[in-house]
Structure formats: C-alpha cells, structure tokens
Scaffold this active site. Structure first.
Site, PDB file in Angstrom:
ATOM      1  N   ASP A 133      25.059 -32.160 -24.504  1.00 29.39           N
ATOM      2  CA  ASP A 133      25.207 -30.800 -25.097  1.00 29.39           C
ATOM      3  C   ASP A 133      24.728 -29.747 -24.436  1.00 29.39           C
ATOM      4  O   ASP A 133      24.662 -28.531 -25.059  1.00 29.39           O
ATOM      5  CB  ASP A 133      24.331 -31.223 -26.566  1.00 29.39           C
ATOM      6  CG  ASP A 133      23.170 -31.391 -25.933  1.00 29.39           C
ATOM      7  OD1 ASP A 133      22.573 -31.399 -24.989  1.00 29.39           O
ATOM      8  OD2 ASP A 133      21.937 -31.736 -27.141  1.00 29.39           O
ATOM      9  N   ARG A 184      14.561 -21.944 -13.073  1.00 30.23           N
ATOM     10  CA  ARG A 184      14.114 -22.750 -11.744  1.00 30.23           C
ATOM     11  C   ARG A 184      14.284 -21.886 -10.700  1.00 30.23           C
ATOM     12  O   ARG A 184      15.108 -20.964 -10.689  1.00 30.23           O
ATOM     13  CB  ARG A 184      14.558 -24.194 -11.626  1.00 30.23           C
ATOM     14  CG  ARG A 184      14.433 -24.983 -13.065  1.00 30.23           C
ATOM     15  CD  ARG A 184      14.768 -26.402 -12.514  1.00 30.23           C
ATOM     16  NE  ARG A 184      16.096 -26.761 -11.959  1.00 30.23           N
ATOM     17  CZ  ARG A 184      16.725 -27.956 -12.045  1.00 30.23           C
ATOM     18  NH1 ARG A 184      15.588 -28.968 -11.955  1.00 30.23           N
ATOM     19  NH2 ARG A 184      17.872 -28.041 -11.698  1.00 30.23           N
ATOM     20  N   ARG A 191      22.055 -30.860  -3.217  1.00 29.87           N
ATOM     21  CA  ARG A 191      21.398 -32.049  -3.398  1.00 29.87           C
ATOM     22  C   ARG A 191      22.225 -32.963  -2.366  1.00 29.87           C
ATOM     23  O   ARG A 191      23.601 -32.530  -2.022  1.00 29.87           O
ATOM     24  CB  ARG A 191      21.757 -32.715  -4.812  1.00 29.87           C
ATOM     25  CG  ARG A 191      21.069 -32.032  -5.965  1.00 29.87           C
ATOM     26  CD  ARG A 191      22.068 -31.608  -6.878  1.00 29.87           C
ATOM     27  NE  ARG A 191      21.472 -30.563  -7.949  1.00 29.87           N
ATOM     28  CZ  ARG A 191      20.780 -30.843  -8.736  1.00 29.87           C
ATOM     29  NH1 ARG A 191      20.316 -32.103  -9.108  1.00 29.87           N
ATOM     30  NH2 ARG A 191      20.252 -29.634  -9.293  1.00 29.87           N
ATOM     31  N   ASP A 264      21.762 -37.739  -6.800  1.00 31.60           N
ATOM     32  CA  ASP A 264      21.941 -36.232  -7.076  1.00 31.60           C
ATOM     33  C   ASP A 264      20.694 -35.588  -7.589  1.00 31.60           C
ATOM     34  O   ASP A 264      20.853 -34.462  -7.626  1.00 31.60           O
ATOM     35  CB  ASP A 264      22.901 -36.366  -8.526  1.00 31.60           C
ATOM     36  CG  ASP A 264      22.412 -37.385  -9.634  1.00 31.60           C
ATOM     37  OD1 ASP A 264      22.429 -38.551  -9.273  1.00 31.60           O
ATOM     38  OD2 ASP A 264      21.933 -36.812 -10.761  1.00 31.60           O
ATOM     39  N   ASN A 265      19.636 -36.204  -7.386  1.00 25.61           N
ATOM     40  CA  ASN A 265      18.403 -35.770  -7.657  1.00 25.61           C
ATOM     41  C   ASN A 265      17.525 -35.479  -6.339  1.00 25.61           C
ATOM     42  O   ASN A 265      16.251 -35.364  -6.388  1.00 25.61           O
ATOM     43  CB  ASN A 265      17.224 -36.231  -8.722  1.00 25.61           C
ATOM     44  CG  ASN A 265      18.048 -36.210 -10.148  1.00 25.61           C
ATOM     45  OD1 ASN A 265      18.804 -35.421 -10.465  1.00 25.61           O
ATOM     46  ND2 ASN A 265      17.621 -37.374 -10.820  1.00 25.61           N
ATOM     47  N   ASP A 274      14.059 -32.108  -9.690  1.00 22.16           N
ATOM     48  CA  ASP A 274      14.824 -32.617 -11.197  1.00 22.16           C
ATOM     49  C   ASP A 274      13.551 -33.680 -11.726  1.00 22.16           C
ATOM     50  O   ASP A 274      13.610 -34.876 -11.635  1.00 22.16           O
ATOM     51  CB  ASP A 274      16.017 -33.418 -11.084  1.00 22.16           C
ATOM     52  CG  ASP A 274      17.201 -32.603 -11.145  1.00 22.16           C
ATOM     53  OD1 ASP A 274      17.075 -31.231 -11.303  1.00 22.16           O
ATOM     54  OD2 ASP A 274      18.472 -33.015 -11.190  1.00 22.16           O
TER      55      ASP A 274
HETATM   56  P1  AMP Z   1      19.750 -36.171 -14.756  1.00 25.77           P
HETATM   57  O1  AMP Z   1      19.464 -37.440 -15.204  1.00 25.77           O
HETATM   58  O2  AMP Z   1      18.982 -35.075 -15.713  1.00 25.77           O
HETATM   59  O3  AMP Z   1      19.434 -35.969 -13.322  1.00 25.77           O
HETATM   60  O4  AMP Z   1      21.223 -35.736 -15.229  1.00 25.77           O
HETATM   61  C1  AMP Z   1      22.319 -36.483 -14.458  1.00 25.77           C
HETATM   62  C2  AMP Z   1      23.480 -35.611 -14.852  1.00 25.77           C
HETATM   63  O5  AMP Z   1      23.528 -35.408 -16.245  1.00 25.77           O
HETATM   64  C3  AMP Z   1      23.531 -34.027 -14.328  1.00 25.77           C
HETATM   65  O6  AMP Z   1      24.880 -33.808 -14.079  1.00 25.77           O
HETATM   66  C4  AMP Z   1      23.044 -33.328 -15.549  1.00 25.77           C
HETATM   67  O7  AMP Z   1      23.544 -31.958 -15.549  1.00 25.77           O
HETATM   68  C5  AMP Z   1      23.609 -34.147 -16.455  1.00 25.77           C
HETATM   69  N1  AMP Z   1      23.108 -33.948 -18.028  1.00 25.77           N
HETATM   70  C6  AMP Z   1      21.775 -34.501 -18.115  1.00 25.77           C
HETATM   71  N2  AMP Z   1      21.595 -34.317 -19.430  1.00 25.77           N
HETATM   72  C7  AMP Z   1      22.468 -33.277 -20.120  1.00 25.77           C
HETATM   73  C8  AMP Z   1      22.978 -32.626 -21.049  1.00 25.77           C
HETATM   74  N3  AMP Z   1      22.109 -32.722 -22.196  1.00 25.77           N
HETATM   75  N4  AMP Z   1      23.769 -31.941 -21.165  1.00 25.77           N
HETATM   76  C9  AMP Z   1      24.978 -31.999 -20.481  1.00 25.77           C
HETATM   77  N5  AMP Z   1      24.883 -32.472 -19.080  1.00 25.77           N
HETATM   78  C10 AMP Z   1      23.410 -33.204 -19.073  1.00 25.77           C
HETATM   79 MG    MG Z   2      19.407 -34.400 -12.020  1.00 24.06          MG
END
Ligand code: AMP
Ligand code: MG
Length: 497
Positions: A133, A184, A191, A264-265, A274
């Site tokens: 979202d 941030r 990354r 990706d983190n 992240d």
């Molecule tokens: P993360 O696990 O937070 O590192 O996110 C992994 C991927 O999912 C990244 O590409 C984030 O941008 C995407 N992502 C995580 N939460 C959301 C969200 N609520 N809406 C859109 N993209 C998300």
């Molecule tokens: Mg991330």
C-alpha cells in the site's frame, strides 16, 4: 549565516543547496513521481542532530515548509523526486524486481560532510509497490527513527532520520494501525540489490558502477588504465567487502540482530540499512532470532557474518556481467574473513579492556559467549558489569545463575588482564567508555511507540538523549539501563511494517 564563516545553519529547508545526481542516471533506474501525502500530517519529532549535519538551524524545523517537505506535500527545492528500482535475494531466494515501493528520494543536500540524500519512507505507492500500500505504520517508523540514532551513538555506520511525521490515516496490517513517514538521511541508499537488478544488462550495470565509484569511492579509480579495465570495479568490491565485514563485526559486539539481511537491505556503503524487525539482544542466545517471520533462523545472531559474506557473493556475481574474471572477484571476496576477524577481535579486546591480541584469547572469548548463552545472561549488562568486577565481583556474578562458572571465567579473565600492565582502575575507565549502558532494547522502543500513539514524543526525546551518548550514566534514568520487565517477554516482531 553570520559573517566570519561561523555557520548558524539555514533558517529554512527551502534554502538548502540541493541536487539529485541519482536522477542523472538513465531513466530506467527510477520513476520520477510525487509522494502521496498523508491526511493532516503532524510533525511528531524532528531530529536536531541530523538537522545540524544538514546545516539546518533549529528554527528551520519549526517552519511550515519543513513539515510539508517531510510529509511529502512539497518537493525539496532543487531536488528531483523519484523512486528507484532494485532487485534482491530475500531469505536466500532470488526475488526479482523490488524497488522503492514506499519510498521517495527527494534529492541530495550539499553539506560539509559531503552530499546527503533525503528520502521519505511510507510516502505512498510507486511503480515498485507490487501488492503493498506504499505506507509504513507508526510502530515501525518509530523503531526505525530511534534505531538510526542508537547506531550512530554507538559509532556504527548507519542511515539516520531527520523527521517523523504522523497522521490518523488508517493502515491495514494484522490490525488497523496509523500511518507515518520518516525522512531518512544517508549519502546513498544504493543497495547490493541495485547492482543485482542489472545482472544481465551490462550497460546499465556499468552506468551504476561508474556512478557509485565516482561519487562514493573515487579512491578506487586509481591512475588511468592502472591494473586493467576492471581494476576500479575490483577495488570497489574489495572496499565493500571490508566495510561490510567491519559493519557486521560491530553488530556482533553490541548484540544487534538486523533481522532481514536480504541483499536489497545491504548498503553499498556499508551502512546499517532498512530497520525492520531488528533487535538489540537482552538475554544472550547464540542463535537468537529477532524476526518472528524468520522461522528457519536464517538471520540468527551467529549467522550474520556468514550471511553478509553470502550477500557479498551475490553482489560479486552480478559484476560477472561486465566480463570480469570469476577468480579476480573471488580474490576480493576472500578478504572478508580477515577483515571481519580483525575488526571483531579489536572490538572484543576493547570491550574487555585488553590491548594486544594474545594466544588463548580466542578461547577466552569463546568461553565468554558460552557462559552468557548457558545463563541467558543480559548481553549489555554482562559487558558493562565486567568492568567493575575487578573491584567488586558481586554485581557481575549476580547476572549469572551458575555463579561458579561465572567466577571461573572471571578468574581466568582477571589473570589475563592483570598480565598486560595498566591498572584495574584504568581498565575499568576504558571499558566504561566502550561498553554501552543504554541500548535500544525492544521494550524501550515499545514504550516510545505507546507514547507516540498518544501524540507524545517525550519518550522518543528521552531515548535519543540517552542513546546519543550510551556509555555515560545519567542520574534518574536507571530504569533505562535495567533488565527488561516481564511484559517485554511477550513482544513479538515480524516483517509486518
Ligand atoms: P523490506 O522487507 O521492508 O525491505 O521491503 C522489501 C520490498 O517490499 C521493498 O521493495 C519495499 O519497498 C517493498 N515494500 C515493503 N512494504 C511495502 C508497502 N507497505 N508498500 C509497498 N511496498 C512495500
Ligand atoms: Mg528493504
């Protein structure tokens, strides 16, 4: 500004010198788009320390345009707002395209410490949102806001945050929560996954590599042609290998678990990046897993160094597309173990108040972790109270159920420390300068979240004050250095944010 070169800082965020060099990369690297602002956003907290890094005066944080920028209602003057694309390996599996699914890069501010990018997180959907979202909940935003400052206070490389904006907009996770946006700040949010994204597109990979080297690793360029055409890429990889090894060594020695070490983190600059279901350990467990969604324990505390190395292999693998010899990449990757061990040992010696690495120290450290593990002893207090144990062993021994085992380890340690010269008092002072008393324990973050939900940033303020200088005891804040209360046992952290 006042005459004489002494900077008081800019009085408005609109006056910052802003650029966006990332926007000069080919358009396939990003999508230019505006954030989706929250309804009736309020500034819950602004970080004066990070503002100072950006040369923003305190009064700038009180002006309406500051809130508007940090809420995604107003662009950063001179910036080019965009969401970046990247890919990555999640929990060991290639996940394909990810990207800034809920983040917007506003631009980069020119500062005395080099360019600093400002990026909103939780600022709405982008072409990379997939099913998400585009939002972030207040709970996880408070946690990320605090974590960057906790890390910075410990001297560990990290992204930081300038502001925390909240709204009553509902966000649907396991329950209905409310939305927040953090701003941030880091020199770059590139990354490992930004490189992996172009693993089969050499031209774009080359463009990204040239960008990262020119902006962040110019020392890797070397003299024209020196070492062959791939020398800068290999030097950069070597630097990233060493920085990442040093970063994880620092995490290990403060009991930090990242929780989601997906590629990706992983920051190309070796920053902690992240913050999700991270944790600073309370009771030490070798295989501690802070993220309840990580059922396999892939990212357990003791696994972090090997995972970092594995992630570096994924980064190196993407560089094969440039025609670099696998053997040459492997050579750079092989620096990991030495770099990690050197940084880890230095930090452990400092924490123990010891000067030089000696034979037998590996066993001493091993015995330390075993003692803590078997007693589920508190990570932070065990180190902290070891300093005073040279004078009075009781507060240290009180942390362990098996006091005999603790006494046995302590005797061995005191022999080792005493044989090195320097007085016990000197050692105690040195240890108290490196072993934090205050860490961002889960229950402390939770208290700040509960207050923030009531619109009260007082706990955030208190924690920031303590965590910025985490080794210095403060009268009246004893409970912030204490063992977690019973209710903290029930706290669970998942990937949901
Ligand atoms: P993360 O696990 O937070 O590192 O996110 C992994 C991927 O999912 C990244 O590409 C984030 O941008 C995407 N992502 C995580 N939460 C959301 C969200 N609520 N809406 C859109 N993209 C998300
Ligand atoms: Mg991330």
């Amino acid at each position: 500004m006042i005459p004489g070169g002494l900077s008081m800082g800019f009085d408005s965020i609109d006056r910052l010198e802003v650029d966006n060099s990332y926007a000069d990369l080919p358009p396939v690297f990003y999508t230019r788009l505006a954030p989706q602002p929250l309804t009736q956003p309020r500034l819950l907290h602004a970080n004066a320390d990070v503002a100072a890094l950006l040369d923003l005066a305190p009064e700038a944080l009180r002006r309406p345009e500051f809130l508007e920028v940090c809420a995604g209602q107003r662009p950063l003057q001179g910036g080019k707002t965009l969401a970046a694309v990247y890919s990555g390996h999640q929990f060991g599996v290639w996940a394909g395209q990810l990207g800034d699914g809920r983040a917007h890069l506003l631009g980069e501010v020119r500062t005395a410490h080099g360019p600093m990018e400002l990026q909103l997180k939780g600022s709405g959907r982008t072409p990379y949102s997939r099913m998400g979202d585009g939002r972030a909940v207040l709970r996880s935003s408070v946690r990320e806001y605090l974590a960057g400052e906790a890390m910075a206070g410990l001297g560990i490389p990290t992204t930081r945050a300038l502001a925390l904006v909240v709204s009553d907009d509902p966000v649907y996770r396991e329950t209905v929560e409310t939305a927040a946006v953090i701003t941030r700040v880091a020199p770059s949010f590139v990354r490992f996954g930004s490189f992996e994204h172009w693993h089969d597109a050499p031209q774009n990979l080359r463009a990204l590599l040239d960008y990262v080297i020119a902006h962040f690793y110019p020392e890797c360029l070397g003299a024209e042609g020196e070492g062959g055409p791939h020398a800068p890429a290999l030097r950069m990889l070597g630097t990233v290998v060493r920085r990442t090894a040093e970063l994880v060594a620092a995490w290990q020695t403060v009991g930090f678990c990242h929780g989601v070490m997906n590629t990706d983190n992983m920051s190309i600059l070796g920053l902690t990046l992240d913050y999700g279901p991270y944790g600073f350990m309370d009771a030490f467990q070798v295989r501690h897993v802070c993220n309840h969604s990580d059922t396999q324990g892939r990212y357990a505390w003791n696994a972090q160094p090997a995972v970092a190395h594995w992630n570096l292999y994924r980064l190196a693998n993407s560089l094969l597309a440039l025609g670099i010899e696998p053997e040459a990449l492997k050579q750079e990757l092989q620096q990991f173990e030495d770099a990690f061990l050197q940084a880890y040992r230095r930090r452990m010696l400092d924490k123990f108040g010891l000067r030089q690495w000696q034979d037998g120290d590996a066993e001493l450290i091993d015995g330390w972790w075993r003692l803590l593990h078997e007693n589920r002893a508190d990570f932070t207090l065990s180190f902290r109270k070891l300093a005073g144990a040279q004078r009075d062993a009781v507060p240290f021994l009180d942390l362990f159920i098996d006091r005999e085992a603790a006494q046995a380890w302590l005797s061995r340690y005191l022999d080792r420390a005493g044989g090195e010269g320097g007085t016990a008092a000197e050692r105690e002072m040195a240890m108290d300068r490196v072993n934090p008393l205050y860490v961002l324990r889960n229950h402390l973050a939770e208290q700040a979240i509960r207050a923030a939900k009531q619109g009260d940033a007082g706990e955030i303020e208190t924690l920031l004050m303590l965590l910025r200088d985490p080794c210095t005891p403060r009268a009246g804040y004893e409970q912030y250095a204490a063992l977690p209360p019973d209710w903290a046992n029930g706290l669970e952290l998942s990937c949901s944010s």
